[in-house]
Design an enzyme around this catalytic site. Structure first.
Site, PDB file in Angstrom:
ATOM      1  CB  ILE A   1      -0.373   5.705   5.690  1.00  0.00           C
ATOM      2  CG1 ILE A   1      -1.522   6.370   6.440  1.00  0.00           C
ATOM      3  CG2 ILE A   1       0.638   5.127   6.679  1.00  0.00           C
ATOM      4  CD1 ILE A   1      -2.371   5.404   7.253  1.00  0.00           C
TER       5      ILE A   1
ATOM      6  CG  HIS B   1      -5.361   1.702  16.747  1.00  0.00           C
ATOM      7  ND1 HIS B   1      -4.639   2.742  17.294  1.00  0.00           N
ATOM      8  CD2 HIS B   1      -5.332   1.897  15.401  1.00  0.00           C
ATOM      9  CE1 HIS B   1      -4.182   3.525  16.331  1.00  0.00           C
ATOM     10  NE2 HIS B   1      -4.607   3.040  15.177  1.00  0.00           N
TER      11      HIS B   1
ATOM     12  CG  ASN C   1      -9.725  -0.622   5.092  1.00  0.00           C
ATOM     13  OD1 ASN C   1      -9.724  -0.378   3.894  1.00  0.00           O
ATOM     14  ND2 ASN C   1      -9.516   0.316   5.998  1.00  0.00           N
TER      15      ASN C   1
ATOM     16  CB  ILE D   1      -0.957   0.416   9.348  1.00  0.00           C
ATOM     17  CG1 ILE D   1       0.487   0.324   9.853  1.00  0.00           C
ATOM     18  CG2 ILE D   1      -1.468   1.847   9.454  1.00  0.00           C
ATOM     19  CD1 ILE D   1       1.469   1.149   9.034  1.00  0.00           C
TER      20      ILE D   1
ATOM     21  CG  ASP E   1      -3.674   4.721  19.926  1.00  0.00           C
ATOM     22  OD1 ASP E   1      -4.240   5.610  19.269  1.00  0.00           O
ATOM     23  OD2 ASP E   1      -3.944   3.514  19.819  1.00  0.00           O
TER      24      ASP E   1
ATOM     25  N   GLY F   1       0.844  -1.190   0.000  1.00  0.00           N
ATOM     26  CA  GLY F   1       0.000   0.000   0.000  1.00  0.00           C
ATOM     27  C   GLY F   1       0.877   1.236   0.000  1.00  0.00           C
ATOM     28  CB  ALA F   2       4.365   1.589  -1.133  1.00  0.00           C
TER      29      ALA F   2
ATOM     30  N   GLY G   1      -0.148   5.039  -1.167  1.00  0.00           N
ATOM     31  CA  GLY G   1      -1.229   5.738  -0.482  1.00  0.00           C
ATOM     32  C   GLY G   1      -0.761   6.862   0.412  1.00  0.00           C
TER      33      GLY G   1
END
Length: 413
Positions: A102, A266, A183, A206, A239, A97-98, A100
């Protein structure tokens, strides 16, 4: 489940490393209380580190290794002594997911690590440009791009650590549950590929909702016969990063010195910062505890609202994930003093997965820091009881999804 050690360091809160070392009784010949205090803060540089880099996501050891690479003219005597010196360019890391929001900043931060020899970037589109861009950065790791499922095998071959930020981001008004169906399928597909091509790798999840996607990943790995609970991590470092930042701001503390363990899950009320365990020791009023807890729990929404539809917490998430990646690489490289909070399979509570502080080693989770759950304040104890039903429901939802998908696949065959 493979056996894991529960490591207890006592429930007291002390303001200095020296007093902690003196007041805790030894827990065995291999445990060093002062080493624990130096290491439990993850990648934060120790306060004695003298360069301006001490606030970087890179820790003291990694910063110095990178400094040595970038400033080769420095004489050895100019570099201060360091108890752990990482080997440069050692590990292969894959980011799934590089391309995106994030994935891109996360890939940049990982590219900075002197412990990375090869950085594999995967996405379903637009990843070639990201890889080309990053490849121009003069840090040692090689950057390779992989597009689409047909390139999974090459992407994941011999990889030591896989990070999965893939998925859709939150939008205004969207809850973490709204992300689930999309997801969940993405994580299932990616973890299947990891199970097939690098089953021994550390896996960092993540993709939200983490409270459900980590159990999904566990079920997929079980179905593939390669599940190792010590190596599957839900990344909850953000967090901790937020808790440290907000507490430092509230109490006018030097941020590099602050560490707040965050337990539970989370999302929303499942995020429980243990403010009573803050180091250095801090006194909070009841009002401050309430205010800080709610802000830490809702910090993701704070970013979503501030971006007004333009995205979610991408930069802070990338920073936090890079910290956890670097901690894992340090552990893989032999540093025996690495501690982070993470959402993992756990026996600390009656829940099958739980976020708490763990000791990381070459084989993954080596120990749980059980003392964090001892001596809780009345507020924290009630909050812990309150979060359990919601966290259990999210875990069950993930497990049910994965098992249903497996049953459907079996029936179709």
């Amino acid at each position: 489940m493979a056996a894991m050690t529960t490591l207890s360091v006592g429930s007291g809160s002390y303001s200095t490393q020296t007093s902690l070392a003196k007041q805790h009784k030894p827990l065995g010949s291999s445990f060093n209380a002062s080493k624990f205090v130096n290491g439990f803060t993850g990648l934060k540089a120790i306060s004695s580190f003298e360069t301006e880099s001490e606030a970087s996501f890179l820790g003291k050891t990694s910063t110095r290794a990178l400094q040595a690479l970038c400033l080769p003219k420095l004489e050895p005597k100019q570099m201060s002594a360091n108890p752990f010196q990482p080997r440069a360019s050692t590990f292969k890391v894959a980011v799934l997911g590089a391309a995106g929001g994030i994935g891109q900043p996360l890939a940049l931060l990982i590219k900075m690590s002197p412990l990375v020899s090869s950085l594999h970037l995967y996405d379903i589109a637009n990843v070639k440009g990201v890889a080309t861009d990053l490849s121009h950065c003069n840090t040692p790791s090689q950057v390779l791009d992989f597009t689409g499922p047909s390139e999974f095998s090459n992407c994941l071959k011999s990889v030591d650590l896989v990070v999965i930020p893939a998925g859709v981001p939150r939008k205004p008004g969207m809850t973490r549950d709204d992300l689930f169906n999309i997801n969940a399928n993405i994580v299932k597909t990616l973890v299947e590929a990891v199970a097939d091509h690098c089953p021994d790798a550390f896996i960092h999840i993540i993709s939200n909702p983490v409270n459900s996607t980590v159990p999904i990943a566990a079920e997929v790995l079980k179905q593939k016969g390669v599940y190792n609970p010590k190596k599957l991590f839900g990344v909850t470092t953000l967090d901790v990063v937020r808790a440290n930042t907000f507490v430092a701001q509230k109490k006018n503390l030097k941020l590099i010195d602050v560490d707040v363990p965050v337990i539970g899950g989370h999302a929303g009320i499942t995020i429980l910062p243990l403010l009573s365990k803050t180091r250095p020791s801090v006194v909070f009023t009841d009002e401050e505890v309430q205010e800080l807890t709610v802000r830490i729990q809702n910090a993701g929404t704070e970013v979503v609202d501030a971006k007004a539809g333009a995205g979610s917490a991408t930069l802070s998430m990338a920073y936090a994930a890079a910290r956890f990646v670097e901690s894992s690489l340090r552990a893989l490289d032999g540093d025996d003093d690495v501690y982070e909070c993470s959402f993992v399979q756990s026996e600390l509570t009656d829940l099958p997965f739980f976020s708490s502080r763990v000791k990381l080693g070459k084989k993954g989770v080596e120990a749980f820091i059980s003392s964090d759950l001892e001596g809780l304040t009345e507020f924290e104890a009630k909050a812990l009881d309150a979060l359990k039903p919601e966290l259990k429901a999210s875990i069950d939802k993930g497990v049910s999804f994965a098992q249903k998908q497996a049953a459907t696949a079996a029936a179709s065959n």
